[in-house]
Design a protein around this motif. Sequence first.
Motif, short mmCIF file in Angstrom:
data_model
loop_
_atom_site.label_atom_id
_atom_site.label_comp_id
_atom_site.label_asym_id
_atom_site.label_seq_id
_atom_site.Cartn_x
_atom_site.Cartn_y
_atom_site.Cartn_z
N ASP A 11 -4.21 -3.83 -2.77
CA ASP A 11 -4.42 -5.13 -2.12
C ASP A 11 -5.09 -6.12 -3.06
O ASP A 11 -5.85 -5.72 -3.95
CB ASP A 11 -5.36 -4.94 -0.92
CG ASP A 11 -4.61 -5.01 0.39
OD1 ASP A 11 -3.52 -5.61 0.41
OD2 ASP A 11 -5.12 -4.45 1.37
N SER A 49 7.91 -11.64 -5.22
CA SER A 49 6.79 -11.50 -4.29
C SER A 49 5.56 -12.22 -4.82
O SER A 49 5.34 -12.31 -6.03
CB SER A 49 6.49 -10.01 -4.16
OG SER A 49 5.20 -9.80 -3.65
N ARG A 61 0.81 -1.23 0.00
CA ARG A 61 0.00 0.00 0.00
C ARG A 61 0.84 1.28 0.00
O ARG A 61 0.42 2.31 -0.53
CB ARG A 61 -0.97 -0.03 1.20
CG ARG A 61 -2.07 -1.05 1.03
CD ARG A 61 -2.79 -1.40 2.30
NE ARG A 61 -1.96 -2.11 3.25
CZ ARG A 61 -1.74 -3.42 3.22
NH1 ARG A 61 -2.28 -4.15 2.28
NH2 ARG A 61 -0.97 -4.00 4.11
N THR A 96 -7.86 -1.63 11.92
CA THR A 96 -8.69 -1.61 10.72
C THR A 96 -8.57 -2.95 10.01
O THR A 96 -7.47 -3.36 9.66
CB THR A 96 -8.21 -0.51 9.75
OG1 THR A 96 -8.19 0.72 10.48
CG2 THR A 96 -9.10 -0.38 8.55
N TYR A 100 4.05 -1.75 -6.41
CA TYR A 100 5.01 -2.66 -5.76
C TYR A 100 5.10 -3.96 -6.56
O TYR A 100 6.20 -4.40 -6.93
CB TYR A 100 4.56 -2.95 -4.32
CG TYR A 100 5.32 -4.09 -3.69
CD1 TYR A 100 6.67 -3.95 -3.39
CD2 TYR A 100 4.69 -5.31 -3.43
CE1 TYR A 100 7.39 -5.01 -2.83
CE2 TYR A 100 5.39 -6.36 -2.86
CZ TYR A 100 6.73 -6.21 -2.56
OH TYR A 100 7.43 -7.25 -2.02
N THR A 133 3.55 -13.37 2.11
CA THR A 133 3.30 -12.70 3.41
C THR A 133 4.08 -13.35 4.57
O THR A 133 3.52 -14.05 5.41
CB THR A 133 1.77 -12.66 3.69
OG1 THR A 133 1.09 -12.25 2.49
CG2 THR A 133 1.46 -11.65 4.80
N ALA A 178 0.61 -6.19 8.74
CA ALA A 178 -0.62 -6.19 9.53
C ALA A 178 -0.45 -6.92 10.87
O ALA A 178 -0.85 -6.39 11.91
CB ALA A 178 -1.74 -6.83 8.71
N ARG A 217 -4.71 -14.55 3.49
CA ARG A 217 -3.31 -14.59 3.06
C ARG A 217 -2.70 -15.96 3.38
O ARG A 217 -3.05 -16.58 4.38
CB ARG A 217 -2.47 -13.53 3.78
CG ARG A 217 -2.71 -12.10 3.32
CD ARG A 217 -2.18 -11.87 1.90
NE ARG A 217 -2.41 -10.50 1.43
CZ ARG A 217 -3.50 -10.08 0.81
NH1 ARG A 217 -4.51 -10.90 0.59
NH2 ARG A 217 -3.61 -8.84 0.39
O1 LIG Z 1 3.47 -11.79 0.04
C1 LIG Z 1 3.71 -10.75 -0.50
O2 LIG Z 1 3.92 -10.70 -1.68
C2 LIG Z 1 3.71 -9.45 0.27
O3 LIG Z 1 3.27 -9.71 1.60
C3 LIG Z 1 3.07 -8.58 2.37
O4 LIG Z 1 1.97 -7.88 1.84
P1 LIG Z 1 0.54 -8.21 2.39
O5 LIG Z 1 0.13 -9.60 2.08
O6 LIG Z 1 -0.36 -7.12 1.92
O7 LIG Z 1 0.76 -8.15 3.98
P2 LIG Z 1 0.16 -7.19 5.10
O8 LIG Z 1 0.44 -5.79 4.82
O9 LIG Z 1 0.63 -7.72 6.40
O10 LIG Z 1 -1.42 -7.42 4.98
C4 LIG Z 1 -1.99 -8.69 5.26
C5 LIG Z 1 -3.48 -8.62 5.12
O11 LIG Z 1 -4.00 -7.75 6.12
C6 LIG Z 1 -4.84 -6.78 5.53
N1 LIG Z 1 -4.73 -5.53 6.29
C7 LIG Z 1 -3.59 -4.82 6.31
C8 LIG Z 1 -3.47 -3.69 7.04
C9 LIG Z 1 -4.58 -3.23 7.77
O12 LIG Z 1 -4.54 -2.19 8.46
N2 LIG Z 1 -5.70 -3.95 7.74
C10 LIG Z 1 -5.83 -5.09 7.02
O13 LIG Z 1 -6.89 -5.73 7.01
C11 LIG Z 1 -4.38 -6.64 4.09
O14 LIG Z 1 -5.42 -6.18 3.29
C12 LIG Z 1 -3.96 -8.06 3.79
O15 LIG Z 1 -5.07 -8.79 3.37
C13 LIG Z 1 4.30 -7.69 2.42
O16 LIG Z 1 4.03 -6.47 3.03
C14 LIG Z 1 4.89 -7.47 1.05
O17 LIG Z 1 6.11 -6.80 1.18
C15 LIG Z 1 5.06 -8.82 0.39
O18 LIG Z 1 5.68 -8.76 -0.82
#
Ligand SMILES: O=C(O)[C@H]1O[C@H](OP(=O)(O)OP(=O)(O)OC[C@H]2O[C@@H](n3ccc(=O)[nH]c3=O)[C@H](O)[C@@H]2O)[C@H](O)[C@@H](O)[C@@H]1O
Length: 431
Positions: A384, A217, A179, A297, A242, A271, A282, A309
């Motif tokens: 996302d 990623s 994000r 959130t 990204y 993740t 998160a 995830r």
């Molecule tokens: O696997 C990957 O490719 C990526 O995994 C993560 O990205 P992400 O899966 O978005 O990880 P988080 O930022 O921890 O989010 C995990 C989940 O929580 C959700 N989330 C995140 C933040 C928030 O405040 N609330 C929320 O519900 C996101 O939408 C997502 O579904 C890493 O941040 C990336 O650098 C990496 O490349």
Amino acid sequence: MPALEDELFPSTPGKFKIDRAHTMNRHFHRCFGSTSTMFLWALFLVALTASYLSFQSFVYTGSRYLTASWGGIQWEKQIRHSAQIHRSNGMSVLVTGAAGFVGSHVSLALKKRGDGVVGIDNFNNYYDPSLKRARKSLLNNQGIFIVEGDINDARLIAKLFDTVAFTHVMHLAAQAGVRYAMENPHSYVHSNIAGLVTLLEACKSAYPQPSVVWASSSSVYGLNENVPFSESDRTDQPASLYAATKKAGEEITHTYNHIYGLSITGLRFFTVYGPWGRPDMAYFSFTRNILQGKPITVYRGKDRADLARDFTFIDDIVKGCVGSLDTSGKSTGSGGKKRGPAPYRIFNLGNTSPVTVPTLVSLLERHLKVKAKRNFVDMPGNGDVPFTHANISLAHRELGYKPTTDLATGLKKFVKWYLSYYGYNHGKAVN
Ligand SMILES: O=C(O)[C@H]1O[C@H](OP(=O)(O)OP(=O)(O)OC[C@H]2O[C@@H](n3ccc(=O)[nH]c3=O)[C@H](O)[C@@H]2O)[C@H](O)[C@@H](O)[C@@H]1O
């Protein structure tokens, strides 16, 4: 002796030009009266120019050494020492992003089994640099030296390869976070594209060329709907900048493999979480907020569907990284020229069991023994994707990759580390 009138300005403008030329001519003859004096003057001017130039170069070199945080005999000695191999058939690995989450874990694992490790990290402030410093101390205590510098610094990278003939590069330095790319798009181009190219340029020119393993990623799957995600699925529909830079990295590394014979392995991490993790993710920020009594959130997808995830524990990822280094195969080029085909591989490193974000929150509540204040929000269009799910059969076959930690167990370990690192009151008194 000059006559008095020779010293006077002409009285009429009409004579001025002639007289001035005449006067100058005579001045010239006064100064450089003979051929030998002229020669001495010429010599003097040459010497003056030469000393000016060498002074300039002294100032430049001196200031470089005064301002650069790298270089020097002692620095090279530390690097060579850190790169020393302590097992038969071991490797010497340059780990980029060594003060990062995955980088620090992989560095420690390699060092532990006797490989030589040199780290590089720019300690940027994308998240709390003090956590990176703490990881660095941990690595220093195990004899791993981390160079403070940027992968965009071509001279520094070249110097590292001059100092050590690295057999492998574990490239983990990157601008992470899905994000944040909307806030600071250029940081992704700077690290994930420009930095990658600078590093690959050094690798291709190095003799011998190292084998390169690097972090792609799971986000490259973008809008792909085939489940679970396989390496052969479409990756041409990224949902975030990204993801686009990581996908670009896969294409860029392919060209270096094709033209220069670099052995390349790209790892699509799913993740990754665990002790010493990234505060921007998160599971980490939820933990902090829950302990501070602040709301969290929780995003929801279309029709209020939960997001999910394929959360993967750091120890499993480390095994995948080390397995990739062990099986990488050699680069074939030298002097910047390819000598034959070299391996080009891409693997998913996931857990193959997606978990919803609300379940992640419940597990944290259980381990923290504190209730979370959930704020459900429709997923904004911020890059996302609704879910990720890895097919890991290729990694299993080629690397022997077999994740063994489920989310409940991994989060328990994370919470234990978190509480020991920050304390139960993290945030309440300090932040
Ligand atoms: O696997 C990957 O490719 C990526 O995994 C993560 O990205 P992400 O899966 O978005 O990880 P988080 O930022 O921890 O989010 C995990 C989940 O929580 C959700 N989330 C995140 C933040 C928030 O405040 N609330 C929320 O519900 C996101 O939408 C997502 O579904 C890493 O941040 C990336 O650098 C990496 O490349």
